[in-house]
Design an enzyme around this catalytic site. Structure first.
Site, PDB file in Angstrom:
ATOM      1  N   CYS A   2       0.846  -1.196  -0.047  1.00  0.00           N
ATOM      2  CA  CYS A   2      -0.142  -0.060   0.044  1.00  0.00           C
ATOM      3  C   CYS A   2       0.774   1.238  -0.028  1.00  0.00           C
ATOM      4  O   CYS A   2       2.061   1.269   0.219  1.00  0.00           O
ATOM      5  CB  CYS A   2      -0.771   0.189   1.157  1.00  0.00           C
ATOM      6  SG  CYS A   2      -1.773  -1.442   1.519  1.00  0.00           S
ATOM      7  N   ARG A  28       1.170   1.678  -6.047  1.00  0.00           N
ATOM      8  CA  ARG A  28       1.529   0.720  -4.848  1.00  0.00           C
ATOM      9  C   ARG A  28       0.118  -0.110  -4.672  1.00  0.00           C
ATOM     10  O   ARG A  28       0.385  -0.781  -3.680  1.00  0.00           O
ATOM     11  CB  ARG A  28       2.042   1.525  -3.421  1.00  0.00           C
ATOM     12  CG  ARG A  28       3.279   2.077  -3.758  1.00  0.00           C
ATOM     13  CD  ARG A  28       4.015   2.801  -2.673  1.00  0.00           C
ATOM     14  NE  ARG A  28       4.100   1.907  -1.514  1.00  0.00           N
ATOM     15  CZ  ARG A  28       5.440   1.390  -1.358  1.00  0.00           C
ATOM     16  NH1 ARG A  28       6.405   1.525  -2.064  1.00  0.00           N
ATOM     17  NH2 ARG A  28       5.491   0.573  -0.302  1.00  0.00           N
ATOM     18  N   TRP A  75      -4.042  -1.813  -1.207  1.00  0.00           N
ATOM     19  CA  TRP A  75      -3.724  -3.024  -2.267  1.00  0.00           C
ATOM     20  C   TRP A  75      -4.047  -4.151  -1.043  1.00  0.00           C
ATOM     21  O   TRP A  75      -3.396  -4.551  -0.084  1.00  0.00           O
ATOM     22  CB  TRP A  75      -2.560  -3.048  -2.630  1.00  0.00           C
ATOM     23  CG  TRP A  75      -2.325  -4.264  -3.445  1.00  0.00           C
ATOM     24  CD1 TRP A  75      -2.485  -5.667  -3.048  1.00  0.00           C
ATOM     25  CD2 TRP A  75      -1.845  -4.571  -4.724  1.00  0.00           C
ATOM     26  NE1 TRP A  75      -2.365  -6.614  -4.053  1.00  0.00           N
ATOM     27  CE2 TRP A  75      -1.985  -5.763  -5.157  1.00  0.00           C
ATOM     28  CE3 TRP A  75      -1.687  -3.570  -5.921  1.00  0.00           C
ATOM     29  CZ2 TRP A  75      -1.826  -6.170  -6.461  1.00  0.00           C
ATOM     30  CZ3 TRP A  75      -1.429  -3.873  -6.979  1.00  0.00           C
ATOM     31  CH2 TRP A  75      -1.630  -5.132  -7.335  1.00  0.00           C
ATOM     32  N   ASN A  99       0.863   0.063   6.238  1.00  0.00           N
ATOM     33  CA  ASN A  99       1.222  -0.607   5.048  1.00  0.00           C
ATOM     34  C   ASN A  99       1.819  -1.926   5.402  1.00  0.00           C
ATOM     35  O   ASN A  99       2.904  -1.759   6.280  1.00  0.00           O
ATOM     36  CB  ASN A  99       2.261   0.408   3.998  1.00  0.00           C
ATOM     37  CG  ASN A  99       2.788  -0.615   2.919  1.00  0.00           C
ATOM     38  OD1 ASN A  99       2.420  -1.396   2.610  1.00  0.00           O
ATOM     39  ND2 ASN A  99       3.937  -0.001   2.363  1.00  0.00           N
ATOM     40  N   GLY A 100       1.545  -3.004   4.852  1.00  0.00           N
ATOM     41  CA  GLY A 100       2.049  -4.194   5.375  1.00  0.00           C
ATOM     42  C   GLY A 100       1.023  -5.439   5.646  1.00  0.00           C
ATOM     43  O   GLY A 100      -0.125  -5.203   5.272  1.00  0.00           O
ATOM     44  N   GLU A 484      12.710 -20.286 -18.679  1.00  0.00           N
ATOM     45  CA  GLU A 484      12.493 -18.464 -18.125  1.00  0.00           C
ATOM     46  C   GLU A 484      13.668 -17.867 -18.247  1.00  0.00           C
ATOM     47  O   GLU A 484      13.910 -16.758 -18.586  1.00  0.00           O
ATOM     48  CB  GLU A 484      11.915 -18.547 -16.943  1.00  0.00           C
ATOM     49  CG  GLU A 484      11.888 -17.133 -16.099  1.00  0.00           C
ATOM     50  CD  GLU A 484      11.037 -16.305 -16.923  1.00  0.00           C
ATOM     51  OE1 GLU A 484      10.459 -16.387 -17.783  1.00  0.00           O
ATOM     52  OE2 GLU A 484      11.028 -15.094 -16.477  1.00  0.00           O
ATOM     53  N   LYS A 488      14.444 -14.458 -20.619  1.00  0.00           N
ATOM     54  CA  LYS A 488      15.150 -13.244 -20.010  1.00  0.00           C
ATOM     55  C   LYS A 488      16.110 -12.919 -20.729  1.00  0.00           C
ATOM     56  O   LYS A 488      16.339 -11.618 -21.114  1.00  0.00           O
ATOM     57  CB  LYS A 488      15.391 -13.571 -18.562  1.00  0.00           C
ATOM     58  CG  LYS A 488      14.389 -13.745 -17.340  1.00  0.00           C
ATOM     59  CD  LYS A 488      13.569 -12.556 -17.118  1.00  0.00           C
ATOM     60  CE  LYS A 488      12.540 -11.901 -17.853  1.00  0.00           C
ATOM     61  NZ  LYS A 488      11.100 -12.833 -17.964  1.00  0.00           N
ATOM     62  N   GLU A 491      15.364 -11.675 -24.544  1.00  0.00           N
ATOM     63  CA  GLU A 491      14.318 -10.740 -24.320  1.00  0.00           C
ATOM     64  C   GLU A 491      15.005  -9.164 -23.939  1.00  0.00           C
ATOM     65  O   GLU A 491      14.698  -8.101 -24.574  1.00  0.00           O
ATOM     66  CB  GLU A 491      13.197 -10.640 -23.970  1.00  0.00           C
ATOM     67  CG  GLU A 491      13.055 -10.786 -22.251  1.00  0.00           C
ATOM     68  CD  GLU A 491      11.538 -10.720 -21.880  1.00  0.00           C
ATOM     69  OE1 GLU A 491      10.566 -10.208 -22.352  1.00  0.00           O
ATOM     70  OE2 GLU A 491      11.454 -11.343 -20.748  1.00  0.00           O
ATOM     71  N   HIS A 507      18.688 -35.784 -27.974  1.00  0.00           N
ATOM     72  CA  HIS A 507      17.690 -35.867 -28.997  1.00  0.00           C
ATOM     73  C   HIS A 507      17.773 -34.742 -30.046  1.00  0.00           C
ATOM     74  O   HIS A 507      16.717 -34.447 -30.630  1.00  0.00           O
ATOM     75  CB  HIS A 507      16.272 -36.034 -28.537  1.00  0.00           C
ATOM     76  CG  HIS A 507      16.235 -37.123 -27.447  1.00  0.00           C
ATOM     77  ND1 HIS A 507      15.840 -38.434 -27.848  1.00  0.00           N
ATOM     78  CD2 HIS A 507      15.847 -37.152 -26.187  1.00  0.00           C
ATOM     79  CE1 HIS A 507      15.873 -39.036 -26.682  1.00  0.00           C
ATOM     80  NE2 HIS A 507      16.024 -38.537 -25.819  1.00  0.00           N
ATOM     81  N   LYS A 606       4.707  -3.956 -22.596  1.00  0.00           N
ATOM     82  CA  LYS A 606       4.597  -4.776 -21.135  1.00  0.00           C
ATOM     83  C   LYS A 606       3.464  -5.375 -21.028  1.00  0.00           C
ATOM     84  O   LYS A 606       3.371  -6.532 -20.489  1.00  0.00           O
ATOM     85  CB  LYS A 606       4.483  -3.541 -19.940  1.00  0.00           C
ATOM     86  CG  LYS A 606       4.393  -4.320 -18.580  1.00  0.00           C
ATOM     87  CD  LYS A 606       5.644  -4.847 -18.170  1.00  0.00           C
ATOM     88  CE  LYS A 606       5.483  -5.791 -17.074  1.00  0.00           C
ATOM     89  NZ  LYS A 606       6.490  -6.952 -16.787  1.00  0.00           N
TER      90      LYS A 606
HETATM   91  C1  AGP Z   1       7.952 -11.575 -19.969  1.00  0.00           C
HETATM   92  O1  AGP Z   1       9.326 -11.249 -19.417  1.00  0.00           O
HETATM   93  C2  AGP Z   1       7.533 -10.948 -20.876  1.00  0.00           C
HETATM   94  N1  AGP Z   1       7.493  -9.650 -20.681  1.00  0.00           N
HETATM   95  C3  AGP Z   1       6.247 -11.578 -21.476  1.00  0.00           C
HETATM   96  O2  AGP Z   1       6.400 -12.810 -21.881  1.00  0.00           O
HETATM   97  C4  AGP Z   1       4.823 -11.694 -20.535  1.00  0.00           C
HETATM   98  O3  AGP Z   1       5.319 -12.684 -19.530  1.00  0.00           O
HETATM   99  C5  AGP Z   1       3.724 -12.189 -21.394  1.00  0.00           C
HETATM  100  O4  AGP Z   1       3.631 -11.105 -22.241  1.00  0.00           O
HETATM  101  C6  AGP Z   1       2.692 -12.676 -20.512  1.00  0.00           C
HETATM  102  O5  AGP Z   1       2.286 -11.134 -19.866  1.00  0.00           O
HETATM  103  P1  AGP Z   1       0.981 -11.197 -18.992  1.00  0.00           P
HETATM  104  O6  AGP Z   1       1.528 -12.136 -17.589  1.00  0.00           O
HETATM  105  O7  AGP Z   1       0.732  -9.709 -18.613  1.00  0.00           O
HETATM  106  O8  AGP Z   1      -0.325 -12.002 -19.303  1.00  0.00           O
END
Ligand code: AGP
Length: 611
Positions: A2, A28, A75, A99-100, A484, A488, A491, A507, A606
């Site tokens: 929060c 927040r 939140w 907050n917490g 993952e 990272k 990307e 394989h 994002k």
């Molecule tokens: C992850 O680092 C990427 N930014 C991307 O793969 C992301 O995870 C994906 O677009 C899903 O987004 P969401 O969790 O908001 O649905």
């Protein structure tokens, strides 16, 4: 998570300062907000569920005069978003923002109700206000009453308290991860959850440390420790610009968010586990035995990092809850005419809650009769609006495009869900559940220990930042972590990277291996450790450069790898949340060394709100 803010002065309108500060803190948390202001005769309180503009609209109609006040944007960790649960919470002469999380709130509620106290909200915060009001009667002094109360609380919190009996002061206190920053003007004093909310008024700030309290007046702040002993208060002049203030002193939002993960995990666990019972309680999720026993299958759908979290989620739901589970990419699920049966539970997982493919997959599953339980990090998001139930992660807004703290908290949320489902299906005895909950409680500390090795990871990044291709290998829960880690790296550094199940090497992918191909092998102590070592030897025999993620204390691995990044011992599946940390840091530092735009990598967004 929060946001709290406060002002005590004489020239400015407290309402204006508070609303301005809450606007800066809205990231927040924003499911309700409120202010308490001394108008010269009484403490006036205004609070409203929903986004901050609803509170602003309410105040436009009836502004609050006065130049001393506290404010809060919420939140919800427990107690749904409602006017009644919004802060400030009041009891007697006391108004409080918090907050917490107070982990022992159930015991406190029982004690207060046994004393005849009438609790009006579902929150832990109201209990704290009630305790302070009760202690104020005995102690007579607000700071003493707050310190006495804080001793009875278990959890992490930042508090700010006013009393109509002492309107010329505000008492603040800090314990655990929630920050309290005090700002100093001329004849006025401020506090907030982060410095960005204070920058428009002052750059002279004092950062309260854990276990410290302060009494704010117009002239100064008197800082004391938990025993009331005076402490120095030497304000620093903050040179940061507003954006770097929001980065909390880190170079990038992504780096800040990597290091926020212990706090984000702590907040996502919140008050959802009880070791005494032991039990998992997920607000808004029906985990009754009759509902859970009627479930026949769970299907997780997501994209990107959230999809990799789902791969771990499937492992958890099948191994802990004993429910058949499958995972699909949202973009595939929505077109493959999936069969859903009565008792199908669809789990869309999304940090933004706006990903077009996942929203479409949700609608497809719903049309075919599935119940929908979303895992999401964003209140009021489209996916949450169209789900029957929502299990929120409490990571706070994730600004960096590359997901880090949201990925970790998704796995924690799925783990809590798997434990809740397993309990309801009678598959977890108390001893097993208590052990798992204790491990979960240790997780944030183990994550902090792992993150403390950032310099070792940076050294590895310097060694390999010119590589053109990378391979990441893992088995079991570490296979999605390998995926993952590769995501990272690719990307944000633009290096081609692939994640593979370690058992798949022979394989085909092994044909790729040569000395120009660094290979990250996740080889922590686990039931498949020996198998992973064999895979590691396979790639080493082809001259690969090996970066091993290994358990602290593993002496065998040194001779088998060019670089060893260490993680503490922690049972599966939580060890996955430790192994991902060096991989996040490796990607981050390789990207910074290559000069790419870490927080906003090329071609990415994002939230992918288009197909
Ligand atoms: C992850 O680092 C990427 N930014 C991307 O793969 C992301 O995870 C994906 O677009 C899903 O987004 P969401 O969790 O908001 O649905």
């Amino acid at each position: 998570m929060c946001g709290i803010v406060g002002y005590i002065g004489s020239e400015r309108s407290a309402e204006q300062v508070l609303l301005d500060g809450l606007t800066r803190l809205e990231y927040r948390g924003y499911d309700s907000a409120g202010v308490a202001i001394w108008d010269g005769a009484a403490l006036r309180v205004a609070r409203k569920s929903g986004k901050l503009e609803k509170l602003k609209a309410k105040l436009e109609g009836s502004p609050l005069g006065g130049s001393v006040g506290i404010g809060h944007t919420r939140w919800a960790t427990h107690g749904r978003a409602s006017d009644r649960n919004a802060h400030p919470h009041c009891a007697g002469p006391v108004a409080l923002v918090h907050n917490g999380i107070v982990e022992n709130y159930r015991q406190l509620r029982s004690e207060l109700e046994a004393e005849g106290c009438r609790i009006l909200s579902e929150t832990d915060t109201e209990l704290v206000a009630q305790l302070i009001a009760r202690n104020l009667k005995a102690d007579g002094d607000l700071l003493t009453a707050v310190r006495t109360t804080a001793r009875a609380l278990i959890g992490s919190f930042a508090l700010a308290v006013m009393s109509s009996e002492a309107p010329e002061q505000i008492v603040v206190g800090k314990f655990g991860g929630s920050p309290v920053i005090i700002g100093f003007g001329e004849g006025e004093t401020y506090f907030a959850s982060d410095a960005a909310a204070l920058l428009p008024y002052t750059r002279k700030m004092h950062f309260l440390r854990d276990g410290e309290f302060a009494v704010l007046t117009r002239e100064h702040a008197r800082v004391v420790d938990a025993q009331g002993n005076p402490l120095p208060c030497a304000p620093r002049t903050i040179e940061w610009d507003p954006v770097s203030v929001e980065k909390g002193g880190y170079d990038h939002f992504m780096q800040k968010e990597i290091f926020e993960q212990p706090r984000a995990v702590r907040d996502t666990i919140g008050a959802r586990i009880r070791e005494d019972a032991p039990a998992v309680e997920l607000e808004g999720i029906d985990l009754s035995p009759e509902r859970v026993r009627a479930l026949r299958r769970v299907t997780l759908v997501a994209c990107g990092s959230s999809y990799y979290a789902c791969l771990i989620g499937r492992y958890l739901i099948e191994s802990i809850a004993g429910l058949p589970a499958d995972v699909d990419l949202s973009s595939e699920f929505r077109y493959r005419q999936p069969t859903t049966l009565p008792g199908s539970l669809l789990l869309p997982v999304s940090q933004s809650g706006e990903t077009a493919d996942t929203l479409a997959a949700l609608r497809e599953g719903r049309e075919r009769g599935a119940q929908v339980l979303a895992v999401c990090n964003t209140r009021f998001a489209s996916i949450t609006q169209e789900s029957d139930e929502v299990l929120y992660t409490v990571a706070g807004p994730e600004i960096g495009v590359a997901s880090t703290k949201c990925f970790s908290t998704q796995i924690v949320a799925l783990y809590l869900l798997a434990l809740g489902l397993g309990s309801a299906r009678g598959r977890l005895d108390d001893e097993t559940l208590r052990r798992r909950l204790e491990e979960l409680r240790q997780l944030p500390r183990r994550m902090e220990e792992t993150l403390a090795q950032e310099q070792q990871v940076r050294a590895a990044a310097r060694r390999y930042c010119d590589a053109q291709n990378f391979l990441f290998l893992g088995r079991g829960v570490m296979y999605p972590i390998a995926l993952e880690g590769a995501l990272k790296l690719k990307e944000i550094s633009y290096i081609h990277a692939e994640g593979y199940a370690a058992g798949e090497m022979k394989h085909g992918p092994i044909a790729l291996i040569d000395r120009n191909m660094p290979v990250v092998v996740i080889a922590n102590q686990s039931p498949v450790y020996e198998k992973v070592l064999s895979n590691l030897e396979e790639v080493r025999a082809r001259d690969a450069q090996i970066i091993a993620v290994a358990s602290i204390g593993d002496t065998e691995i040194e001779a088998r790898a060019d670089v060893v990044l260490r993680i503490p011992e922690l049972g599966e599946p939580l060890s996955a949340l430790l192994a991902v940390l060096p991989l996040q840091l490796l990607a981050y530092h390789m990207a910074t060394l290559r000069g790419t735009d870490v927080d906003q990598p090329r071609n990415l967004a994002k939230s992918v709100t288009v197909e």
